[in-house]
Design a protein around this motif. Structure first.
Motif, PDB file in Angstrom:
ATOM      1  N   ALA A 135       0.827  -1.200   0.000  1.00  0.00           N
ATOM      2  CA  ALA A 135       0.000   0.000   0.000  1.00  0.00           C
ATOM      3  C   ALA A 135       0.865   1.256   0.000  1.00  0.00           C
ATOM      4  CB  ALA A 135      -0.942   0.003   1.207  1.00  0.00           C
ATOM      5  N   LYS A 136       1.944   1.248   0.764  1.00  0.00           N
ATOM      6  CA  LYS A 136       2.834   2.416   0.784  1.00  0.00           C
ATOM      7  C   LYS A 136       3.477   2.627  -0.579  1.00  0.00           C
ATOM      8  CE  LYS A 136       6.568   4.818   3.048  1.00  0.00           C
ATOM      9  NZ  LYS A 136       6.447   5.843   2.033  1.00  0.00           N
ATOM     10  N   LEU A 137       3.928   1.555  -1.208  1.00  0.00           N
ATOM     11  CA  LEU A 137       4.518   1.673  -2.547  1.00  0.00           C
ATOM     12  C   LEU A 137       3.511   2.213  -3.554  1.00  0.00           C
ATOM     13  CD1 LEU A 137       6.607  -1.625  -2.682  1.00  0.00           C
ATOM     14  CD2 LEU A 137       7.505   0.711  -2.600  1.00  0.00           C
ATOM     15  N   LEU A 138       2.278   1.735  -3.466  1.00  0.00           N
ATOM     16  CA  LEU A 138       1.239   2.225  -4.367  1.00  0.00           C
ATOM     17  C   LEU A 138       0.960   3.708  -4.139  1.00  0.00           C
ATOM     18  CD1 LEU A 138      -1.094  -0.864  -4.121  1.00  0.00           C
ATOM     19  CD2 LEU A 138      -0.028  -0.024  -6.233  1.00  0.00           C
ATOM     20  N   ARG A 139       0.914   4.128  -2.884  1.00  0.00           N
ATOM     21  CA  ARG A 139       0.674   5.551  -2.591  1.00  0.00           C
ATOM     22  C   ARG A 139       1.861   6.414  -3.032  1.00  0.00           C
ATOM     23  NH1 ARG A 139      -4.037   5.511  -0.414  1.00  0.00           N
ATOM     24  NH2 ARG A 139      -4.658   3.942   1.092  1.00  0.00           N
ATOM     25  N   ASP A 140       3.070   5.894  -2.889  1.00  0.00           N
ATOM     26  CA  ASP A 140       4.250   6.620  -3.373  1.00  0.00           C
ATOM     27  C   ASP A 140       4.207   6.759  -4.894  1.00  0.00           C
ATOM     28  OD1 ASP A 140       5.151   6.850  -0.767  1.00  0.00           O
ATOM     29  OD2 ASP A 140       6.714   5.316  -0.968  1.00  0.00           O
ATOM     30  N   ALA A 141       3.769   5.707  -5.575  1.00  0.00           N
ATOM     31  CA  ALA A 141       3.638   5.780  -7.031  1.00  0.00           C
ATOM     32  C   ALA A 141       2.570   6.804  -7.418  1.00  0.00           C
ATOM     33  CB  ALA A 141       3.298   4.405  -7.599  1.00  0.00           C
ATOM     34  N   ALA A 142       1.470   6.843  -6.680  1.00  0.00           N
ATOM     35  CA  ALA A 142       0.422   7.832  -6.954  1.00  0.00           C
ATOM     36  C   ALA A 142       0.978   9.248  -6.808  1.00  0.00           C
ATOM     37  CB  ALA A 142      -0.766   7.623  -6.004  1.00  0.00           C
ATOM     38  N   ALA A 143       1.763   9.474  -5.778  1.00  0.00           N
ATOM     39  CA  ALA A 143       2.366  10.799  -5.579  1.00  0.00           C
ATOM     40  C   ALA A 143       3.312  11.131  -6.739  1.00  0.00           C
ATOM     41  CB  ALA A 143       3.115  10.846  -4.250  1.00  0.00           C
ATOM     42  N   PHE A 144       4.053  10.131  -7.216  1.00  0.00           N
ATOM     43  CA  PHE A 144       4.949  10.324  -8.347  1.00  0.00           C
ATOM     44  C   PHE A 144       4.164  10.745  -9.589  1.00  0.00           C
ATOM     45  CE2 PHE A 144       6.969   8.374 -12.101  1.00  0.00           C
ATOM     46  CZ  PHE A 144       8.133   9.120 -12.146  1.00  0.00           C
ATOM     47  N   PHE A 145       3.048  10.049  -9.859  1.00  0.00           N
ATOM     48  CA  PHE A 145       2.230  10.408 -11.014  1.00  0.00           C
ATOM     49  C   PHE A 145       1.683  11.828 -10.882  1.00  0.00           C
ATOM     50  CE2 PHE A 145       1.543   5.713 -11.720  1.00  0.00           C
ATOM     51  CZ  PHE A 145       2.173   5.668 -12.945  1.00  0.00           C
ATOM     52  N   ARG A 146       1.265  12.203  -9.694  1.00  0.00           N
ATOM     53  CA  ARG A 146       0.753  13.568  -9.502  1.00  0.00           C
ATOM     54  C   ARG A 146       1.852  14.602  -9.741  1.00  0.00           C
ATOM     55  NH1 ARG A 146      -2.348  10.893  -5.483  1.00  0.00           N
ATOM     56  NH2 ARG A 146      -4.504  10.866  -6.162  1.00  0.00           N
ATOM     57  N   THR A 147       3.057  14.300  -9.289  1.00  0.00           N
ATOM     58  CA  THR A 147       4.183  15.210  -9.527  1.00  0.00           C
ATOM     59  C   THR A 147       4.462  15.326 -11.018  1.00  0.00           C
ATOM     60  OG1 THR A 147       5.153  14.704  -7.378  1.00  0.00           O
ATOM     61  CG2 THR A 147       6.628  15.617  -9.056  1.00  0.00           C
ATOM     62  N   LEU A 148       4.461  14.210 -11.732  1.00  0.00           N
ATOM     63  CA  LEU A 148       4.667  14.253 -13.184  1.00  0.00           C
ATOM     64  C   LEU A 148       3.612  15.120 -13.863  1.00  0.00           C
ATOM     65  CD1 LEU A 148       5.554  10.596 -14.247  1.00  0.00           C
ATOM     66  CD2 LEU A 148       7.048  12.586 -14.235  1.00  0.00           C
ATOM     67  N   GLY A 149       2.375  14.978 -13.443  1.00  0.00           N
ATOM     68  CA  GLY A 149       1.295  15.771 -14.024  1.00  0.00           C
ATOM     69  C   GLY A 149       1.447  17.250 -13.747  1.00  0.00           C
ATOM     70  N   THR A 150       1.914  17.579 -12.570  1.00  0.00           N
ATOM     71  CA  THR A 150       2.124  18.986 -12.220  1.00  0.00           C
ATOM     72  C   THR A 150       3.245  19.584 -13.060  1.00  0.00           C
ATOM     73  OG1 THR A 150       1.369  18.591  -9.958  1.00  0.00           O
ATOM     74  CG2 THR A 150       2.719  20.542 -10.316  1.00  0.00           C
ATOM     75  N   GLU A 151       4.269  18.791 -13.302  1.00  0.00           N
ATOM     76  CA  GLU A 151       5.427  19.278 -14.052  1.00  0.00           C
ATOM     77  C   GLU A 151       5.215  19.230 -15.567  1.00  0.00           C
ATOM     78  OE1 GLU A 151       8.621  16.855 -12.605  1.00  0.00           O
ATOM     79  OE2 GLU A 151       8.669  17.892 -10.670  1.00  0.00           O
ATOM     80  N   ASN A 152       4.212  18.509 -16.024  1.00  0.00           N
ATOM     81  CA  ASN A 152       3.970  18.358 -17.450  1.00  0.00           C
ATOM     82  C   ASN A 152       2.466  18.499 -17.714  1.00  0.00           C
ATOM     83  OD1 ASN A 152       3.933  17.659 -20.134  1.00  0.00           O
ATOM     84  ND2 ASN A 152       5.357  15.963 -19.892  1.00  0.00           N
ATOM     85  N   PRO A 153       1.971  19.744 -17.823  1.00  0.00           N
ATOM     86  CA  PRO A 153       0.529  19.984 -17.946  1.00  0.00           C
ATOM     87  C   PRO A 153      -0.190  19.183 -19.037  1.00  0.00           C
ATOM     88  CG  PRO A 153       1.654  22.042 -17.506  1.00  0.00           C
ATOM     89  CD  PRO A 153       2.729  20.997 -17.727  1.00  0.00           C
ATOM     90  N   PRO A 154       0.422  18.908 -20.210  1.00  0.00           N
ATOM     91  CA  PRO A 154      -0.312  18.110 -21.196  1.00  0.00           C
ATOM     92  C   PRO A 154      -0.633  16.684 -20.707  1.00  0.00           C
ATOM     93  CG  PRO A 154       1.511  19.239 -22.264  1.00  0.00           C
ATOM     94  CD  PRO A 154       1.671  19.436 -20.774  1.00  0.00           C
ATOM     95  N   LEU A 155       0.124  16.191 -19.746  1.00  0.00           N
ATOM     96  CA  LEU A 155      -0.107  14.837 -19.220  1.00  0.00           C
ATOM     97  C   LEU A 155      -0.890  14.817 -17.907  1.00  0.00           C
ATOM     98  CD1 LEU A 155       3.426  13.266 -19.822  1.00  0.00           C
ATOM     99  CD2 LEU A 155       1.372  13.020 -21.219  1.00  0.00           C
ATOM    100  N   LYS A 156      -1.251  15.999 -17.407  1.00  0.00           N
ATOM    101  CA  LYS A 156      -1.843  16.096 -16.068  1.00  0.00           C
ATOM    102  C   LYS A 156      -3.077  15.216 -15.892  1.00  0.00           C
ATOM    103  CE  LYS A 156      -3.402  19.314 -12.511  1.00  0.00           C
ATOM    104  NZ  LYS A 156      -3.623  18.214 -11.632  1.00  0.00           N
ATOM    105  N   ASP A 157      -4.014  15.270 -16.829  1.00  0.00           N
ATOM    106  CA  ASP A 157      -5.246  14.479 -16.665  1.00  0.00           C
ATOM    107  C   ASP A 157      -4.945  12.983 -16.584  1.00  0.00           C
ATOM    108  OD1 ASP A 157      -6.775  16.776 -16.650  1.00  0.00           O
ATOM    109  OD2 ASP A 157      -7.401  16.583 -18.748  1.00  0.00           O
TER     110      ASP A 157
END
Length: 60
Positions: free
Chosen positions: A9-31
């Protein structure tokens, strides 16, 4: 000592945070990144609350 489910569960939540960071840094991929993050968070919830449950067949 944490259980395997807690670690998963912790690894999955860390991955979710990673995806959110990627979306913040790359607006075309945010959704798409936000959608990925949501799925990872949902699976983390499933693993935490009932690690031995089976997914229901949507066609059943």
């Amino acid at each position: 000592m944490p259980t395997h489910a807690q670690i998963a569960a912790k690894l999955l939540r860390d991955a979710a945070a990673f995806f959110r960071t990627l979306g913040t840094e790359n607006p075309p991929l945010k959704d798409q990144m936000d959608e990925n993050a949501t799925v990872f968070d949902q699976v983390a919830d499933l693993v935490e609350h009932d690690p031995n449950a089976e997914l229901q067949d949507p066609e059943a």
